[in-house]
Design a protein around this motif. Structure first.
Motif, short mmCIF file in Angstrom:
data_model
loop_
_atom_site.label_atom_id
_atom_site.label_comp_id
_atom_site.label_asym_id
_atom_site.label_seq_id
_atom_site.Cartn_x
_atom_site.Cartn_y
_atom_site.Cartn_z
N ILE A 29 4.92 6.57 -11.08
CA ILE A 29 4.69 7.21 -9.80
C ILE A 29 5.20 6.25 -8.73
O ILE A 29 4.62 5.18 -8.53
N ARG A 30 6.30 6.63 -8.08
CA ARG A 30 6.90 5.75 -7.08
C ARG A 30 6.65 6.32 -5.68
O ARG A 30 6.94 7.49 -5.43
N ILE A 31 6.10 5.50 -4.83
CA ILE A 31 5.86 5.89 -3.44
C ILE A 31 6.76 5.03 -2.56
O ILE A 31 6.65 3.80 -2.57
N ASP A 32 7.66 5.70 -1.87
CA ASP A 32 8.69 5.00 -1.07
C ASP A 32 9.42 3.97 -1.92
O ASP A 32 9.68 2.84 -1.48
N GLY A 33 9.73 4.39 -3.15
CA GLY A 33 10.53 3.57 -4.04
C GLY A 33 9.76 2.54 -4.84
O GLY A 33 10.34 1.87 -5.70
N MET B 272 0.06 2.07 -9.09
CA MET B 272 -1.12 2.47 -9.85
C MET B 272 -2.08 3.11 -8.87
O MET B 272 -2.47 2.48 -7.88
N ILE B 273 -2.45 4.37 -9.12
CA ILE B 273 -3.36 5.08 -8.21
C ILE B 273 -4.75 5.06 -8.84
O ILE B 273 -5.00 5.72 -9.85
N ASN C 189 -7.74 2.72 -4.30
CA ASN C 189 -6.76 2.87 -3.22
C ASN C 189 -6.48 4.33 -2.90
O ASN C 189 -5.53 4.63 -2.17
N ALA C 190 -7.30 5.26 -3.43
CA ALA C 190 -7.07 6.68 -3.18
C ALA C 190 -8.38 7.45 -3.25
O ALA C 190 -9.34 7.02 -3.90
#
Length: 816
Positions: A9-13, A17-18, A46-47
């Motif tokens: 899972i890539r967020i802004d590249g 780990m969520i 973090n979520a």
């Protein structure tokens, strides 16, 4: 921007780990929101995740409140924004169904009144006993689209690609579960019409006429023929109905996605929630995969997530979780990662009786196994409890509240409805913090595997709709259930894991089966198996594949018709079936390479005569001498076949797999077993060694990799019900951790914090940063390495911080 690439899972590249906690904003007072978010930060998450209950937001048709004008706690936008202000990502779960112990599973009452035709009719014209609906009924879809429009008006501006914090949206919840658990298939008039069209598109007319001796176009005849099937075609109907329902669920999911996208939800993943754990075990979980895998298999923009609902991870359950993750991954494509969107946590006191109490290790050990197998998102469900308010329009059902659990809800959660931390919170938080400390490493790692793969056959778990009056259905699926799970997967999977094997799974029904990709296949086999799957296995063997078969050699197809493709390839001729009975205790003796072994009592054996050259018998029934264990050459391949209920003989299964060419890479010398081990690696060769002690007593043992000792041959002590992630050959800026018996817990500007696990932990480091002296540890120089040896016992103080003379050049600094 959010991408699902290479199981990441890539967020802004950046791979992430969520670590998520489920907080039901609608069950809390608005002024309590910040307190619960503070506790989520304390846990290390973090979520935030939450359901959005349609029942609460539109109790009266046409009066949707998502802003809190009727009740302050219904301000969905306010809650999402508060989460973003606190630095949390957001996982949105808008239903339409949410379950969550809500009345009507979260649907408004007025839907059932306005559209009575959506209430399913099942076997023998019985109405559904659950609050499920006909998912594709036009009336229901019309209202669901309107609901999605309202929710997406709030969500779309808050999507992460639009500058917000929403990183994923779940489409519905546990689709198909209610019909399965109630054995109440949706057979409304609309569904039967659609089913008839599906049958006509799936079969030639001549074959269809043979399968069903009634006119599919005759409405009344069709109703009777399907809702009350005759025994002559009941197995065929069961199979077709299961395949059709997969197609139907897929169309429903695609419809919901289309609504979400139409109203602005784009460029984020859509999540399908897989149900199935029950009774504290994972045996039925693959039913959920079987029902829903066609909704997401190989489709861009979809990921699936598990529901993990069993308590302690121990010697009873650990292979369940390992197989669940393996089977989920077997139907994913090369990009879809594993996730768990309902990861049970807390103390297990769901009935407020103080029964079912979980050990503090429960959530931690399960999380560690999931992370080791590649889970990139864990949603702790339920992170905090709350209260069920009273509906304004009272249904007069005994409590008049939005849910059936009474006033308090989530009383088993790590954070109580009143905001108090229960005894499980600290251990859960410690594990989350360990993951967050090294998340940039874990987010790209994959489990290392040995040369064996576990077979997954989705149709073996398509057993959820059975006509109660069918003797044939019962016979077929009783046999499949007996061989696909319970004793079978406990015996073979548990033995493999305890022997040290690390393995994935393969969908051998729908995907290619090649010896080059699957050197050795571990197969749980029933008396019934689809002919195409049998032929695939036979060809796999002939081309050089190797199979360890446990259970029964199939003699029939999935409709109960004789089918012996695999038996013929193995050149096994069926002799008899033997079962225990009153005063009858069939026993098995070992010979050849399996000997010497004590005689073993069995409750079932399927015996054969082996006709092929080179066939070797290694298990026989005592007395008759009939054979139930064989090693057989098949073309260029080889098979070891065990057709008796044997015990969890770790040595036997390891020897069998080694004879087929699969040796375990990680082993240990602990005589008490109960150790789970696996390892993960990234492309740079950095690794974690994942260890779990599944028992309630401390264990001391040496660990070996490919026959050679790790940690210079020194014993590792693993505490009672403890788990660790030990770094091997891992770089953090200017620091290379060669090995460590302590777990990384934090990386600061110029320091690293570890959780100690031993009497004297040893961390082997290579660095030119310079290590500052400390009373916490001693520094020994061995060649180019420096050994940091702790000066304190882990039982007395398990935290140690190593300080460096210069800053660590880490890409991401995570404070403990």
């Amino acid at each position: 921007m959010i991408e699902i690439v290479n199981k990441q899972i890539r967020i802004d590249g950046k791979p992430q780990m969520i670590m998520c906690g489920e907080i039901h904003y609608f069950r809390l007072q608005r002024e309590e929101w910040q307190d619960r978010l503070d506790k989520l930060k304390l846990a290390g998450c973090n979520a935030v995740a939450t359901y959005v209950p349609w029942l609460c937001h539109e109790p009266v048709e046409g009066r949707i409140d998502l802003t809190g004008k009727t009740r302050p706690e219904l301000d969905l936008a306010g809650f999402i924004d508060l989460c973003q202000e606190n630095g949390f990502y957001f996982f949105l779960r808008p239903g339409p169904f949410i379950m969550a112990e809500m009345k009507n599973e979260g649907l408004p009452y007025w839907i059932y009144d306005k559209y009575p035709e959506i209430i399913p009719v099942g076997w023998d014209d019985r109405l559904a006993t659950t609050r499920t609906v006909d998912y594709l009924a036009p009336g229901f879809l019309k209202e669901a689209k309107r609901w999605y429009q309202a929710v997406m008006e709030v969500a779309a501006p808050r999507l992460q690609p639009n500058g917000g914090n929403i990183i994923a949206i779940q489409l519905d919840n546990e689709i198909g579960m209610l019909s399965w658990v109630s054995n109440g298939p949706d057979l409304t008039d609309l569904v039967l019409d659609d089913f008839a069209q599906w049958l006509e598109s799936s079969y030639e007319q001549e074959e269809l006429t043979k399968r069903y001796p009634f006119d599919l176009h005759n409405v009344e005849g069709r109703k009777a023929g399907i809702r009350r099937p005759d025994e002559s075609y009941a197995p065929a109907l069961h199979l077709d109905l299961g395949h059709y329902m997969r197609n139907r669920f897929t169309r429903y999911v695609d419809e919901l996605r289309a609504y979400a996208e139409e109203f602005g939800a784009k460029d984020i993943p859509f999540v399908i929630n897989i149900h199935g754990t029950g009774g504290g075990r994972g045996f039925t979980f693959p039913i959920g995969i079987s029902q829903l895998y066609e909704t997401y298999d190989g489709k861009s923009g979809y990921i699936s997530g598990s529901d993990i609902y069993f308590g302690d991870l121990d010697m009873n359950t650990f292979q369940d979780l390992y197989l669940i993750n393996g089977f989920m991954d077997a139907v994913h494509d090369e990009h879809q990662p594993l996730t768990s969107v309902e990861f049970n946590c807390g103390d297990g006191n769901f009935g407020t009786t103080y029964a079912g109490r979980y050990d503090i290790s429960a959530a931690d050990l399960k999380m560690r196994m999931c992370v080791a197998q590649g889970n990139r998102l864990i949603n702790y469900y339920l992170f905090c409890g709350g209260r069920n308010y009273v509906l304004d329009e009272k249904p007069n059902d005994g409590n008049d509240r939005v849910a059936f659990t009474g006033e308090r809800h989530g009383f088993a959660a790590p954070v109580s409805p009143e905001g108090e931390l229960n005894y499980t919170f600290g251990r859960m938080a410690r594990g989350i913090q360990a993951v967050r400390a090294v998340e940039e490493k874990l987010a790209v790692m994959k489990e290392e595997r040995d040369n064996v793969v576990f077979a997954f056959i989705p149709d073996y778990y398509m057993t959820e709709y059975r006509y109660p009056g069918s003797v044939q259905m019962k016979a077929i699926y009783d046999n499949i259930e007996a061989n696909r799970a319970h004793w079978s997967w406990e015996t073979m999977a548990r033995a493999m894991l305890l022997a040290g094997y690390r393995f994935g799974a393969a969908d051998i029904q729908n995907k290619p089966l090649r010896a080059a990709q699957v050197p050795v296949l571990a197969l749980l086999s029933a008396r019934y198996m689809d002919g195409a799957v049998q032929r695939k296995l036979a060809e796999y063997l002939r081309e050089g594949g190797r199979v360890l078969l446990y259970g029964e050699v199939p003699l029939y197809d999935m409709e109960g018709e004789p089918c012996t493709w695999l038996a013929e390839a193995l050149r096994l001729h069926h002799v008899a079936d033997h079962s225990e009975a009153l005063h009858q205790y069939p026993s098995v003796i070992a010979e050849e390479w399996a000997a010497p072994r004590p005689e073993v009592r069995t409750h079932f054996a399927q015996t054969f005569e082996a006709a092929g050259d080179g066939a070797e018998t290694f298990l026989r029934l005592l007395g008759s001498g009939q054979a139930c264990g064989f090693e057989l050459p098949v073309g260029q391949g080889r098979a070891i076949v065990i057709t008796t209920r044997y015990n969890t003989d770790i040595g036997l299964y390891r020897t069998a797999l080694e004879r087929l060419g699969a040796a375990p890479g990680l082993t240990h010398d602990c005589p008490h077993h109960g150790i789970f081990m696996t390892s993960t690696r990234n492309e740079a060769g950095e690794r974690f060694l994942h260890l779990l002690n599944l028992d309630g007593f401390e264990k001391s043992f040496c660990i070996y990799e490919n026959g050679g000792p790790l940690f210079d041959g020194k014993k590792v002590v693993l505490g009672s019900k403890d788990g660790v992630m030990l770094p091997l050959n891992m770089e953090f800026g200017g620091i290379r951790i060669v090995s460590s018996t302590a777990e990384i817990m934090g990386i600061g500007i110029n320091e690293m914090t570890f959780r100690l696990t031993q009497q004297w932990d040893r961390i082997v480091i290579q660095t030119d940063l310079g290590i500052l002296p400390s009373a916490q540890y001693s520094i020994e120089t061995h060649g180019s390495s420096q050994h940091i040896v702790s000066n304190k016992h882990a039982r007395l103080d398990d935290r140690m911080t190593i300080q460096f003379e210069r800053p660590i050049r880490a890409e991401k600094i995570i404070e403990e």
